[in-house]
Design a protein around this motif. Structure first.
Motif, short mmCIF file in Angstrom:
data_model
loop_
_atom_site.label_atom_id
_atom_site.label_comp_id
_atom_site.label_asym_id
_atom_site.label_seq_id
_atom_site.Cartn_x
_atom_site.Cartn_y
_atom_site.Cartn_z
N MET A 505 -10.61 -76.95 -41.64
CA MET A 505 -10.52 -75.78 -42.51
C MET A 505 -9.36 -75.93 -43.49
SD MET A 505 -13.11 -74.19 -41.69
CE MET A 505 -12.91 -72.65 -42.58
N PRO A 506 -9.44 -75.29 -44.64
CA PRO A 506 -8.40 -75.46 -45.69
C PRO A 506 -7.03 -74.99 -45.21
CG PRO A 506 -9.89 -73.66 -46.24
CD PRO A 506 -10.50 -74.37 -45.08
N THR A 507 -6.01 -75.66 -45.74
CA THR A 507 -4.63 -75.33 -45.36
C THR A 507 -3.84 -74.73 -46.51
OG1 THR A 507 -3.99 -77.60 -45.89
CG2 THR A 507 -4.56 -77.12 -43.58
N GLN A 511 -7.29 -74.43 -51.75
CA GLN A 511 -8.45 -74.88 -50.99
C GLN A 511 -9.22 -73.69 -50.41
OE1 GLN A 511 -6.74 -77.52 -48.09
NE2 GLN A 511 -6.72 -79.29 -49.49
N SER A 512 -8.50 -72.67 -49.99
CA SER A 512 -9.16 -71.47 -49.46
C SER A 512 -9.96 -70.76 -50.55
CB SER A 512 -8.13 -70.52 -48.85
OG SER A 512 -7.43 -71.13 -47.80
N GLY A 516 -13.97 -70.23 -50.51
CA GLY A 516 -14.54 -68.89 -50.64
C GLY A 516 -15.60 -68.82 -51.72
#
Length: 790
Positions: A505-507, A511-512, A516
């Motif tokens: 998962m993005p850090t 990236q989040s 999304g």
């Protein structure tokens, strides 16, 4: 004094309500018409770009590396510089290599094929070059037999129990679990999408190849299944939970484009419909819905109550009156339906403040001149003409002449003129002709035998899927429900994000944000594919035979398609159609050609420059068309719209200023107005006017007044059961294994042969047969003389 205090306390809540209403309306009076052109699909480059998720970016380099390592061992030049013989030889070498048993070696070669259909992008400097080589390589691969080989490989990979069991053991399925399937689906999709488009630069030889490909796509390719049936089975496996790693977005996109390519586009449906009408001695259709909608202008919703009141509130020390409160439009929800308290409070507020009358809104500069005539030619069904004559004869003559549409003796001259007008607009549909023939076959099965089944693509598809069609519809609607923006995440719902979520998962925030956007885009594409597929199947099945259409329609209704579509529209529809869940710099092929700019938050948030999202408007129109097809002339299903309170939901959809979308919303409102009551019609006169202006008129249809006979409750279940009985009889006669009506099969009257037949008894009966003999034989008195006599 107390009244003033109460009014003062209510003002903050009222202002908040008005602000919320204003946010929802999104300044509708100022929004321009959407320049959206409806078609079977979007532009080629966009359709291919939507196949890939943004999380698949690293795999493009892997595809390129696998191909170059393989190709440099057999050729000294680059792919774009080689001759045709070298290219063909290398493709045949790859096709031989994908038959090896070693999965890892096999998938390396399959990735090489994927790089070819991606247009050998590493050797291209411009998008035009990449598109050219994509089309060239796709035709070359098809001529070498790659499509059939990949379809067989997909069938084998679908049955891979190791991958399925591995995914079932994982707590969370990710992109890595579907790697092999995604590569195969990518190649098949790009090949189909490329062959589907007609390029003006194609030679005559290529056009012949395209036609042959479309014919082959609708035929069984391996074993006894077509590619479409294989993909349908993948959908049902995924929804049953036995294969959670299947990349559903790619499967659904490939299924939609397979059906679209093999069955034909909606324009072709219109052409074939006129051909079938000519064969049935019916006049051709002169109006095409798509063409008529292009000439219609979207209705401009009036300013919402929030806009009007907020314009009036800041102005002080002027005398106002009740006249300043402009009557609420049917498009504004919070103040309709007689909300007296809020209305009185608004009027009191405006009465305290003084204002000049609002100036009339200035006309839009680019508004076209409205046409003097209605956009549609009115239609009359034969049953409407029969009802009119029946009522007139009963009133003026006192007798009936069943089946006679010509005798007008004893009727006054106005009735003669009315019958003449009705006959001028009499319309007979193909469905009525087909239903009449089915009734004749049922009454006279020997003198009116079944005609030979047509060998069309839609008929072949229906024969292959009719037995499992209920499961297919349920599975598609399950995925549509999971992808709808109004759906809430549930622990027992299916996971449609397996082919978009990365292993890690993005850090970072960037990236989040990217993930999304990717998830929202992923869901929108799924809705687009399912809505396009369902509409396409309904249109083609209705053209093939009305009972094929009714069979699919009934199972969609049984699977709760109507409330599902209404739930989909129960959102801020303006936000949905204007959503910008795209990152142009990450879209294929922009991401793989030329130098790439650094990805920043500004790039992610910018989106494209269009004022609307093509795929979301496309999905909305498709879902509205599906809802229309399910409910048209079906009183029981129309009452479902009323029961589920669809009117306010549909009126919110009218805020989208697009003529075609508004047309289908108004059609749905028209069919239920007579059941909504006089008060609703009285308070929604602008909606009624829009229906009159934009929807086709059915002469003798009192939709705006509510005839008591039509509004009476009746046995809706009986209506559906009668339809289902006709559909089941049709399916059993034409498609069941015995191929004939069981009532017409010869009966064996020989006692010896009947008693000598072997019958498999259930284990439960074998265990309890003594109790059965005791109950049915020993304790029952049997008159053997009567038994032997008969």
């Amino acid at each position: 004094m107390e009244a003033g205090v109460g009014r003062g306390r209510g003002l903050p809540k009222l202002r908040e309500l008005l602000r919320r209403q204003r946010r929802d309306s999104e300044t509708l009076s100022e929004s321009p018409d959407l320049e959206f052109v409806y078609d079977d699909a979007d532009k080629y480059t966009i359709e291919v770009a939507e196949l890939y998720s943004y999380t698949e970016e690293p795999e493009f380099a892997l595809d390129c590396r696998n191909f170059e390592e393989s190709f440099k061992n057999h050729a000294k030049k680059r792919w774009t510089e080689c001759d045709v013989a070298t290219r063909r030889t290398h493709i045949m070498r790859i096709l031989n290599a994908i038959e090896v048993s070693d999965r890892q070696k096999r998938m390396v070669e399959v990735r090489s094929l994927l790089y070819l259909v991606q247009g050998v992008f590493a050797e291209c400097d411009h998008e035009e070059d990449q598109l050219y080589w994509t089309r060239y390589n796709v035709f070359l691969l098809y001529e070498c037999g790659a499509f059939t080989a990949l379809a067989e490989l997909l069938n084998m990979e679908m049955e891979n129990g190791v991958a399925a069991s591995s995914a079932l053991r994982k707590p969370a399925v990710s992109l890595a679990d579907s790697t092999d399937l995604r590569v195969i689906l990518n190649i098949l999709y790009i090949m189909i999408e490329t062959m589907r488009f007609d390029d003006e630069n194609d030679s005559d030889e290529r056009r012949v190849v395209r036609d042959a490909f479309k014919q082959e796509l609708g035929q069984p390719m391996y074993g006894e299944e077509t590619l479409a049936i294989t993909l349908f089975n993948m959908v049902t496996k995924f929804c049953s939970g036995s294969a959670p790693h299947f990349p559903m977005k790619k499967v659904l996109l490939l299924l939609w484009k397979t059906v679209l390519t093999s069955l034909g586009s909606l324009d072709e449906v219109h052409k074939w419909k006129n051909q079938k009408r000519a064969n049935a001695d019916l006049p051709p259709l002169t109006e095409d819905t798509h063409e008529v909608c292009k000439s219609m202008r979207a209705a401009s919703p009036p300013a919402s109550a929030a806009d009007l009141i907020e314009q009036q509130l800041p102005k002080r020390n002027m005398r106002g009156s009740k006249k300043n409160l402009i009557k609420q439009s049917s498009l504004d929800d919070p103040f309709e339906n007689g909300d007296d308290e809020i209305t009185k409070e608004i009027e009191a507020m405006i009465g305290q403040e003084e204002d000049d009358r609002l100036p009339p809104p200035s006309p839009r500069p680019d508004t076209p001149v409205a046409s003097k005539r209605l956009p549609w030619t009115p239609k009359v069904r034969q049953r409407d003409l029969e009802s009119f004559l029946e009522y007139s004869r009963a009133k003026f003559v006192g007798l009936q002449i069943p089946g006679d549409l010509n005798s007008l003796a004893g009727l006054p001259q106005p009735i003669h003129e009315g019958v003449k007008v009705l006959k001028q607009h009499l319309y007979t549909s193909l469905a009525e002709v087909q239903i009449k023939r089915e009734e004749e076959i049922t009454k006279n099965p020997l003198s009116r035998p079944e005609t030979e089944l047509p060998n069309t693509a839609s008929e072949i598809l229906y024969q292959a899927m009719w037995n499992n069609l209920p499961q297919y519809m349920i599975a598609l609607l399950k995925i549509l429900l999971a992808a709808a923006p109004t759906s809430k995440a549930k622990t027992d719902s299916i996971n449609i994000l397996a082919d978009v979520l990365p292993e890690e998962m993005p850090t970072t925030v960037l990236q989040s944000m990217k993930l999304g956007i990717d998830v929202n885009r992923h869901k929108e594409v799924i809705v687009k594919a399912i809505s396009g597929l369902l509409l396409l199947l309904l249109k083609h099945f209705k053209l093939s035979h009305i009972y094929q259409f009714e069979y699919m329609s009934q199972h969609l209704v049984f699977a709760n398609c109507i409330p599902l579509v209404l739930k989909f529209f129960n959102q801020n529809i303006m936000s949905y159609v204007s959503a910008k869940n795209n990152v142009p710099v990450l879209d294929y092929p922009n991401f793989v050609i030329g130098e790439q700019p650094e990805l920043t938050a500004e790039n992610l948030e910018s989106g494209d420059e269009q004022q609307f999202c093509w795929r979301n408007i496309f999905s909305c129109i498709n879902l509205l068309r599906i809802l229309n097809k399910l409910t048209k002339w079906k009183h029981s299903r129309t009452m479902m719209l009323v029961v589920f309170k669809s009117a306010p939901i549909l009126k919110r959809a009218l805020k989208v200023k697009h003529a075609m979308m508004q047309l289908y919303v108004l059609k749905l409102l028209k069919m239920q107005t007579k059941y909504l009551g006089r008060q609703w019609r009285k308070s929604n006169m602008k909606t009624m006017s829009a229906i009159y202006q934009k929807v086709r008129h059915r002469l003798n249809d009192d939709w705006a007044y509510g005839n008591d006979m039509d509004a009476r409750p009746w046995d809706f279940q009986a209506e559906e059961c009668a339809l289902r009985a006709c559909v089941d009889h049709f399916n059993n006669r034409r498609y069941s294994s015995n191929g004939s009506d069981p009532e017409l099969k010869p009966v064996d009257n020989c006692l010896t042969s009947v008693l000598g037949q072997y019958i498999e008894l259930a284990p439960e009966f074998k265990d309890n047969y003594e109790k059965w003999i005791e109950r049915e034989v020993f304790t029952t008195q049997i008159d053997w003389d009567q038994v032997l006599k008969h």
